[in-house]
Design an enzyme around this catalytic site. Structure first.
Site, PDB file in Angstrom:
ATOM      1  N   HIS A  75      22.840  56.319  70.562  1.00  0.00           N
ATOM      2  CA  HIS A  75      23.697  55.969  69.420  1.00  0.00           C
ATOM      3  C   HIS A  75      22.856  55.920  68.154  1.00  0.00           C
ATOM      4  O   HIS A  75      21.771  55.364  68.150  1.00  0.00           O
ATOM      5  CB  HIS A  75      24.346  54.592  69.647  1.00  0.00           C
ATOM      6  CG  HIS A  75      25.474  54.633  70.617  1.00  0.00           C
ATOM      7  ND1 HIS A  75      26.253  53.531  70.892  1.00  0.00           N
ATOM      8  CD2 HIS A  75      25.969  55.626  71.406  1.00  0.00           C
ATOM      9  CE1 HIS A  75      27.178  53.853  71.778  1.00  0.00           C
ATOM     10  NE2 HIS A  75      27.021  55.118  72.113  1.00  0.00           N
ATOM     11  N   TYR A 205      32.036  46.507  66.389  1.00  0.00           N
ATOM     12  CA  TYR A 205      32.040  45.029  66.288  1.00  0.00           C
ATOM     13  C   TYR A 205      33.151  44.646  65.322  1.00  0.00           C
ATOM     14  O   TYR A 205      33.134  45.072  64.162  1.00  0.00           O
ATOM     15  CB  TYR A 205      30.694  44.540  65.743  1.00  0.00           C
ATOM     16  CG  TYR A 205      29.522  44.793  66.653  1.00  0.00           C
ATOM     17  CD1 TYR A 205      28.903  46.044  66.716  1.00  0.00           C
ATOM     18  CD2 TYR A 205      29.038  43.792  67.491  1.00  0.00           C
ATOM     19  CE1 TYR A 205      27.838  46.286  67.567  1.00  0.00           C
ATOM     20  CE2 TYR A 205      27.962  44.022  68.350  1.00  0.00           C
ATOM     21  CZ  TYR A 205      27.375  45.269  68.374  1.00  0.00           C
ATOM     22  OH  TYR A 205      26.323  45.511  69.235  1.00  0.00           O
ATOM     23  N   PRO A 297      25.292  37.253  73.310  1.00  0.00           N
ATOM     24  CA  PRO A 297      25.168  38.704  73.523  1.00  0.00           C
ATOM     25  C   PRO A 297      25.539  39.569  72.310  1.00  0.00           C
ATOM     26  O   PRO A 297      25.341  40.768  72.329  1.00  0.00           O
ATOM     27  CB  PRO A 297      26.110  38.979  74.694  1.00  0.00           C
ATOM     28  CG  PRO A 297      26.981  37.806  74.806  1.00  0.00           C
ATOM     29  CD  PRO A 297      26.262  36.650  74.221  1.00  0.00           C
ATOM     30  N   LYS A 301      20.624  41.581  72.625  1.00  0.00           N
ATOM     31  CA  LYS A 301      19.187  41.323  72.690  1.00  0.00           C
ATOM     32  C   LYS A 301      18.706  40.776  74.034  1.00  0.00           C
ATOM     33  O   LYS A 301      17.507  40.828  74.314  1.00  0.00           O
ATOM     34  CB  LYS A 301      18.800  40.321  71.582  1.00  0.00           C
ATOM     35  CG  LYS A 301      18.913  40.890  70.201  1.00  0.00           C
ATOM     36  CD  LYS A 301      17.967  42.066  69.992  1.00  0.00           C
ATOM     37  CE  LYS A 301      18.373  42.926  68.800  1.00  0.00           C
ATOM     38  NZ  LYS A 301      17.914  44.310  68.931  1.00  0.00           N
ATOM     39  N   TYR A 389      18.778  45.469  64.779  1.00  0.00           N
ATOM     40  CA  TYR A 389      19.615  45.971  65.873  1.00  0.00           C
ATOM     41  C   TYR A 389      18.825  46.925  66.776  1.00  0.00           C
ATOM     42  O   TYR A 389      18.928  46.865  67.995  1.00  0.00           O
ATOM     43  CB  TYR A 389      20.841  46.697  65.304  1.00  0.00           C
ATOM     44  CG  TYR A 389      21.904  46.964  66.352  1.00  0.00           C
ATOM     45  CD1 TYR A 389      22.068  48.233  66.907  1.00  0.00           C
ATOM     46  CD2 TYR A 389      22.736  45.941  66.795  1.00  0.00           C
ATOM     47  CE1 TYR A 389      23.027  48.476  67.871  1.00  0.00           C
ATOM     48  CE2 TYR A 389      23.704  46.175  67.770  1.00  0.00           C
ATOM     49  CZ  TYR A 389      23.846  47.441  68.302  1.00  0.00           C
ATOM     50  OH  TYR A 389      24.780  47.678  69.277  1.00  0.00           O
TER      51      TYR A 389
HETATM   52  P1  FAS Z   1      18.788  37.374  85.413  1.00  0.00           P
HETATM   53  O1  FAS Z   1      19.502  36.111  85.259  1.00  0.00           O
HETATM   54  O2  FAS Z   1      19.387  38.682  85.164  1.00  0.00           O
HETATM   55  O3  FAS Z   1      17.998  37.460  86.807  1.00  0.00           O
HETATM   56  C1  FAS Z   1      17.427  36.305  87.402  1.00  0.00           C
HETATM   57  C2  FAS Z   1      17.393  36.522  88.907  1.00  0.00           C
HETATM   58  O4  FAS Z   1      16.765  35.391  89.505  1.00  0.00           O
HETATM   59  C3  FAS Z   1      18.802  36.609  89.491  1.00  0.00           C
HETATM   60  O5  FAS Z   1      18.894  37.737  90.334  1.00  0.00           O
HETATM   61  C4  FAS Z   1      18.948  35.309  90.289  1.00  0.00           C
HETATM   62  O6  FAS Z   1      19.721  35.464  91.461  1.00  0.00           O
HETATM   63  C5  FAS Z   1      17.501  34.992  90.631  1.00  0.00           C
HETATM   64  N1  FAS Z   1      17.276  33.564  90.887  1.00  0.00           N
HETATM   65  C6  FAS Z   1      17.819  32.512  90.226  1.00  0.00           C
HETATM   66  N2  FAS Z   1      17.356  31.353  90.757  1.00  0.00           N
HETATM   67  C7  FAS Z   1      16.505  31.685  91.780  1.00  0.00           C
HETATM   68  C8  FAS Z   1      15.738  30.947  92.713  1.00  0.00           C
HETATM   69  N3  FAS Z   1      15.749  29.614  92.709  1.00  0.00           N
HETATM   70  N4  FAS Z   1      14.993  31.627  93.617  1.00  0.00           N
HETATM   71  C9  FAS Z   1      14.955  32.996  93.618  1.00  0.00           C
HETATM   72  N5  FAS Z   1      15.680  33.754  92.764  1.00  0.00           N
HETATM   73  C10 FAS Z   1      16.450  33.103  91.858  1.00  0.00           C
HETATM   74  N6  FAS Z   1      22.566  40.667  77.438  1.00  0.00           N
HETATM   75  C11 FAS Z   1      22.845  41.670  76.581  1.00  0.00           C
HETATM   76  O7  FAS Z   1      21.931  42.219  75.965  1.00  0.00           O
HETATM   77  N7  FAS Z   1      24.155  42.082  76.395  1.00  0.00           N
HETATM   78  C12 FAS Z   1      25.198  41.501  77.078  1.00  0.00           C
HETATM   79  O8  FAS Z   1      26.356  41.874  76.899  1.00  0.00           O
HETATM   80  C13 FAS Z   1      24.936  40.468  77.996  1.00  0.00           C
HETATM   81  N8  FAS Z   1      25.947  39.866  78.726  1.00  0.00           N
HETATM   82  C14 FAS Z   1      25.641  38.839  79.586  1.00  0.00           C
HETATM   83  C15 FAS Z   1      26.648  38.192  80.354  1.00  0.00           C
HETATM   84  C16 FAS Z   1      26.327  37.130  81.221  1.00  0.00           C
HETATM   85  C17 FAS Z   1      27.412  36.444  82.048  1.00  0.00           C
HETATM   86  C18 FAS Z   1      24.988  36.686  81.327  1.00  0.00           C
HETATM   87  C19 FAS Z   1      24.635  35.517  82.234  1.00  0.00           C
HETATM   88  C20 FAS Z   1      23.994  37.318  80.589  1.00  0.00           C
HETATM   89  C21 FAS Z   1      24.305  38.403  79.716  1.00  0.00           C
HETATM   90  N9  FAS Z   1      23.324  39.064  78.979  1.00  0.00           N
HETATM   91  C22 FAS Z   1      23.594  40.077  78.122  1.00  0.00           C
HETATM   92  C23 FAS Z   1      21.970  38.696  79.105  1.00  0.00           C
HETATM   93  C24 FAS Z   1      21.444  39.330  80.366  1.00  0.00           C
HETATM   94  O9  FAS Z   1      21.612  40.698  80.285  1.00  0.00           O
HETATM   95  C25 FAS Z   1      20.046  38.853  80.533  1.00  0.00           C
HETATM   96  O10 FAS Z   1      19.310  38.948  79.332  1.00  0.00           O
HETATM   97  C26 FAS Z   1      19.323  39.566  81.637  1.00  0.00           C
HETATM   98  O11 FAS Z   1      20.077  39.463  82.807  1.00  0.00           O
HETATM   99  C27 FAS Z   1      17.951  38.908  81.761  1.00  0.00           C
HETATM  100  O12 FAS Z   1      17.398  39.339  82.920  1.00  0.00           O
HETATM  101  P2  FAS Z   1      16.506  38.335  83.809  1.00  0.00           P
HETATM  102  O13 FAS Z   1      15.555  37.621  82.928  1.00  0.00           O
HETATM  103  O14 FAS Z   1      15.987  39.171  84.929  1.00  0.00           O
HETATM  104  O15 FAS Z   1      17.507  37.218  84.338  1.00  0.00           O
HETATM  105  C1  PHB Z   2      27.717  45.828  76.236  1.00  0.00           C
HETATM  106  O1  PHB Z   2      27.918  47.065  76.292  1.00  0.00           O
HETATM  107  O2  PHB Z   2      27.831  45.068  77.231  1.00  0.00           O
HETATM  108  C2  PHB Z   2      27.315  45.222  74.907  1.00  0.00           C
HETATM  109  C3  PHB Z   2      27.073  46.072  73.835  1.00  0.00           C
HETATM  110  C4  PHB Z   2      26.692  45.521  72.623  1.00  0.00           C
HETATM  111  C5  PHB Z   2      26.563  44.142  72.505  1.00  0.00           C
HETATM  112  C6  PHB Z   2      26.800  43.294  73.598  1.00  0.00           C
HETATM  113  C7  PHB Z   2      27.184  43.841  74.802  1.00  0.00           C
HETATM  114  O3  PHB Z   2      26.190  43.620  71.312  1.00  0.00           O
END
Ligand code: FAS
Ligand code: PHB
Length: 397
Positions: A75, A205, A297, A301, A389
């Site tokens: 993009h 957005y 989100p 980032k 961004y």
């Molecule tokens: P994660 O949380 O992805 O991974 C952590 C891992 O550790 C998981 O697999 C978990 O099962 C494991 N774990 C936890 N406790 C443990 C334990 N006691 N023992 C062993 N393992 C354990 N970011 C964006 O940029 N855009 C978005 O739209 C976006 N939407 C999101 C929506 C939701 C609901 C959430 C929660 C996050 C969102 N994020 C988004 C942020 C997300 O993408 C995170 O930044 C990303 O998953 C970070 O990755 P990790 O640091 O690996 O953490």
């Molecule tokens: C997504 O595609 O999940 C997404 C894209 C842009 C954002 C947040 C989430 O700022």
């Protein structure tokens, strides 16, 4: 009780843990990933969708760049909708050539898991009762139970890549850590649907008096949409029809007419918070990714910050083992936090600009519209949006 030894014990097989494991493997540094869920559960969490170039480069460095290369969509712009009108922001032009890539976190995770499986790298899924030991001493270890058998993994270092609700940060003594948090008075309801994206070249957005909406994609045939909703809502309060109608009401008329809808294949709610834990190192324990910080989100980032943490941490660990220097390890927390706070600011600023805050009323809506009106006409402010961004450089100072 079985006892084994490795150099780095990684807790968590999300993007942070998997990416760190891939980079350590490439440097021939022994490590084990311990994950409490199953692979399918990890893959089933639908989350991020936009990758900064720093993250794409890191996937190539880790040897898993072919997925984003063939399946990602580059993009060059984003679109802001307010007062029922849509405005393009030429992100690439404003940043002298930089881009973002639409490629889902699920796909990133799948690519890393596939490589790990092909390389037969040690990964313990469905590990229960994971506990950290002696990480502020000289003989750290991680204990866990798997299929009813107790295990202890002795190591040199522990990487807490276990997300916001993980055990790593929770194991740090309260007087050794400072937490900064802001919880937003709303949530995001997200829908994944196998319909073509309403805009295949830009993320949209939308600021509207009804609330925020976002139009994103996973591929040319799979779209991701979000609407701001009250934190008290439940997923079951939102039928597909109600969701699609609400997205349409928050877009400009032309986009609303163009939007194709279909049955949701995933629907979930995410609370919005800003959170940072300082520092990110405690003796031989390092935190990375959501274990150390959360961003709303809005600015896309979260996943990208996890990637930059892993870049800094993997470099520091490789320097420790290959060059016998601890400079990177000693500098990790400070270096990662500098980039984290800049992304926290950007994510907070864009969330505040685009969402409805009940307490700020009609005046607050007019202030947001005035700032957006200024932004789309100001080279300075739109450049600031664009350079944040696409992601600030890793060595931004
Ligand atoms: P994660 O949380 O992805 O991974 C952590 C891992 O550790 C998981 O697999 C978990 O099962 C494991 N774990 C936890 N406790 C443990 C334990 N006691 N023992 C062993 N393992 C354990 N970011 C964006 O940029 N855009 C978005 O739209 C976006 N939407 C999101 C929506 C939701 C609901 C959430 C929660 C996050 C969102 N994020 C988004 C942020 C997300 O993408 C995170 O930044 C990303 O998953 C970070 O990755 P990790 O640091 O690996 O953490
Ligand atoms: C997504 O595609 O999940 C997404 C894209 C842009 C954002 C947040 C989430 O700022």
């Amino acid at each position: 009780m079985t006892t084994t030894r490795t150099r780095v014990a990684i807790i968590g097989a999300g993007p942070s843990g998997l990416l760190l494991g891939a980079l350590l493997h490439k440097a021939d540094i022994d490590h084990v990933i311990i994950e409490r869920q199953s692979p399918d559960y990890v893959l089933g969490r639908i989350r991020a969708g936009i990758l900064e170039q720093v993250t794409v480069d890191l996937l190539h460095e880790a040897g898993v760049g072919q997925g984003v290369e063939s399946g990602g969509t580059v993009h060059h712009s984003i679109e802001l909708v307010f007062k029922n009108t849509r405005h393009p922001i030429d992100v690439t032009g404003l940043t002298k050539g930089k881009v973002v890539t639409a490629y889902g976190q699920t796909e990133v995770t799948r690519d890393l898991m596939a490589q790990r499986s092909q390389l037969n790298l040690p990964t313990v899924y469905e590990a229960a009762d994971v506990q950290l030991h002696d990480f502020d001493g000289h003989q750290p270890s991680v204990s866990y139970t798997k299929d009813g058998v107790n295990h202890r993994l002795h190591c040199d270092f522990i990487a807490g890549c276990d997300g916001f609700h993980g055990v790593a940060r929770a194991s740090v003594p309260k007087d050794a850590i400072t937490e900064y948090e802001k919880v937003y008075p709303f949530a995001w309801l997200g829908v994944l649907a196998d319909v073509p994206p309403v805009s295949s070249h830009a993320i949209v957005y939308a600021n509207s008096e009804r609330g925020f909406a976002l139009c994103s994609m996973r591929s040319m045939t799979r779209s991701r949409y979000y609407v701001q909703c009250p934190s008290s809502d439940k997923v079951e309060d939102w039928s597909d029809q109600r969701f699609w109608d609400e997205v349409r009401r928050r877009l400009d008329p032309e986009l609303a007419d163009r939007m194709q809808t279909g049955p949701s294949i995933e629907k979930s709610m995410a609370p919005l918070r800003s959170f940072v834990a300082e520092p990110m190192r405690f003796g031989r324990l390092f935190l990375a990714g959501d274990a150390a910080h959360i961003v709303p989100p809005t600015g896309a980032k979260g996943l990208n910050l996890a990637a930059s943490d892993v870049k800094y941490l993997s470099s520091a660990l490789i320097e420790h083992y290959k060059e016998k220097s601890d400079a990177g390890i000693d500098h990790y927390s400070q270096r990662a936090l500098a980039r984290i706070w800049r992304a926290e600011r950007f994510s907070w600023w864009l969330t505040t600009l685009m969402h409805q805050f009940p307490e700020s009323g009609a005046f607050g809506q007019r202030m947001q519209e005035a700032e957006l009106d200024y932004l789309v006409r100001s080279q300075a402010l739109s450049t600031s949006l664009a350079e944040n961004y696409v992601g600030l450089p890793l060595d931004f100072g």
